[in-house]
Write an enzyme that holds these catalytic residues in place. Sequence first.
Site, short mmCIF file in Angstrom:
data_model
loop_
_atom_site.label_atom_id
_atom_site.label_comp_id
_atom_site.label_asym_id
_atom_site.label_seq_id
_atom_site.Cartn_x
_atom_site.Cartn_y
_atom_site.Cartn_z
N ASN A 187 0.87 -1.16 0.00
CA ASN A 187 0.00 0.00 0.00
C ASN A 187 0.91 1.22 0.00
O ASN A 187 1.47 1.59 1.03
CB ASN A 187 -0.89 -0.04 1.25
CG ASN A 187 -1.82 1.15 1.35
OD1 ASN A 187 -1.78 2.05 0.49
ND2 ASN A 187 -2.62 1.19 2.39
N ARG A 204 -8.20 16.48 6.10
CA ARG A 204 -9.04 16.83 4.93
C ARG A 204 -10.37 17.40 5.41
O ARG A 204 -10.92 16.94 6.41
CB ARG A 204 -9.30 15.59 4.07
CG ARG A 204 -8.08 15.10 3.33
CD ARG A 204 -8.35 13.78 2.61
NE ARG A 204 -7.53 12.72 3.13
CZ ARG A 204 -7.71 11.42 2.89
NH1 ARG A 204 -8.70 11.04 2.11
NH2 ARG A 204 -6.92 10.52 3.41
N ARG A 227 -2.70 -1.99 -3.39
CA ARG A 227 -3.87 -1.13 -3.24
C ARG A 227 -3.71 -0.01 -4.27
O ARG A 227 -2.71 0.70 -4.26
CB ARG A 227 -3.88 -0.55 -1.83
CG ARG A 227 -5.04 0.37 -1.61
CD ARG A 227 -4.99 0.94 -0.22
NE ARG A 227 -6.20 1.67 0.05
CZ ARG A 227 -6.43 2.30 1.19
NH1 ARG A 227 -5.54 2.25 2.15
NH2 ARG A 227 -7.55 2.95 1.37
N GLU A 282 -7.87 -4.45 5.15
CA GLU A 282 -7.77 -4.20 3.71
C GLU A 282 -6.69 -5.07 3.07
O GLU A 282 -6.83 -5.52 1.94
CB GLU A 282 -7.46 -2.71 3.46
CG GLU A 282 -8.63 -1.82 3.82
CD GLU A 282 -8.19 -0.42 4.26
OE1 GLU A 282 -7.57 -0.31 5.34
OE2 GLU A 282 -8.47 0.54 3.54
N HIS A 316 -12.30 3.75 -0.17
CA HIS A 316 -12.22 2.81 0.96
C HIS A 316 -12.92 1.48 0.64
O HIS A 316 -13.36 0.76 1.54
CB HIS A 316 -12.84 3.41 2.25
CG HIS A 316 -12.01 4.50 2.84
ND1 HIS A 316 -12.55 5.66 3.32
CD2 HIS A 316 -10.68 4.61 3.02
CE1 HIS A 316 -11.59 6.45 3.77
NE2 HIS A 316 -10.44 5.84 3.60
#
Length: 420
Positions: free
Chosen positions: A16, A256, A108, A394, A196
């Site tokens: 990732n 963010r 990813r 993940e 996501h």
Amino acid sequence: MSLPHGSSHDALLVLNAGSSSLKFSVYRVDADEQLHLLASGGIEELGAAAHFWAKNSRGELLGEQRWPGRAPAPAPGPLGHSGAIDFLTEWLREHNGGGMRLIGVGHRVVHGGLSHSAPELVTPELLSYLQSLVPLAPLHQPHNLLAIRLIAQRLPGLPQVACFDTAFHRTAPGVSQAFALPPTITAKGVRRYGFHGLSYEYIARALPDYDAQAAAGRTVVLHLGNGASMCAMQACKSVASSMGFTAVDGLVMGSRCGSLDPGVLLYLMDELKMDARAVERLLYKESGLLGVSGISSDMRALSESQDPRAIEAIELFVYRIGRELGSLAAALGGLDAIVFTAGIGEHSAPVRAAICRAAAWLGVELDEAANLAGGPRISTTGSRCAAWVIPTNEELTIARHCLALLSQQEEGTRHEQQHA
Ligand code: ADP
């Protein structure tokens, strides 16, 4: 200490790659094609004072290393992505005791666009398509693709699989993926994608083991990490997401801003004379929990602070989640369960409690003791809407896809040979 070794075994590497970090996991593939975590870790603060760490599945440290940050020439520059891939592949070679055979690398990849709703084996054609999506995810996609290219150079011939964070949301109805913009703009790919997805896919697969009714019904999953989003699922399929065209939309995040009146952007440019890069920095790096509190982007740090600005930032985080939950429940036409996951969702009992209080009108009744204990069920038995804490994974989702595609490929090759 080294990775478990002995008899030779197949292994998968999951990567990732972010803008300043490279996270990894290594899985052993057993004879029944089951995956077992051997090691996970990362190299963080790439381009500055980089730091490597690796742990085994029991959380014991396997290795750690630090690099100096920027120093005047002729000192070597700080460790970047290329150096990180070199270091990691060498570290894996040194630590496997000769027993591990890497059979593939799963990545990813943030954006798969509209035409990629499932993971795929990397080919030059796929790579150039994914490169064309860089303008849709300029802060993430280039790093994901660089890792693929670097692995192809360092370990040529090793199959690589791209797993997309957008893919899970391609089941959402057209109306949920649309902006109210003219078709000429929509045709350029300006629409809601959602992100996501690898985390939501993991939860969708795990949910039936926790709550069969929710898995068959209407569930909102709250992925609350540094990046945060929510996904409305009908029978474990995405029907709406709080994130849209980019991963800056929706909830308040670590740094963010989440949803913003588009008029604010015009004001920033026209009145404050900010250019695109300055606006990007503000929205991605200087807003959210960090921007509001002025203290930290980290929920744990804010939760431990008594500063009113920290309290205000957490209040806004929770308030916006509450509102978004109403919107996603409307998209589902009701709500059977909510699921908390990722760093904040899995570990912050006070934030979960505040969100559940905001969701009382939707039938969520919190079991305080179960919440403090971390769940998995944190709603009372009489609660009309169930609430769960389910840890996400993940990396395992990527490793599963990688293995499935490699097995499929092997099956195809065998079939071709038999019929040649
Ligand atoms: P990423 O999006 O980088 O994968 P994570 O899922 O690891 O992020 O989530 C990181 C967030 O989780 C941080 O804001 C961190 O402070 C928060 N977090 C982790 N543990 C706790 C805790 N015990 N209490 C509150 N927040 C926590």
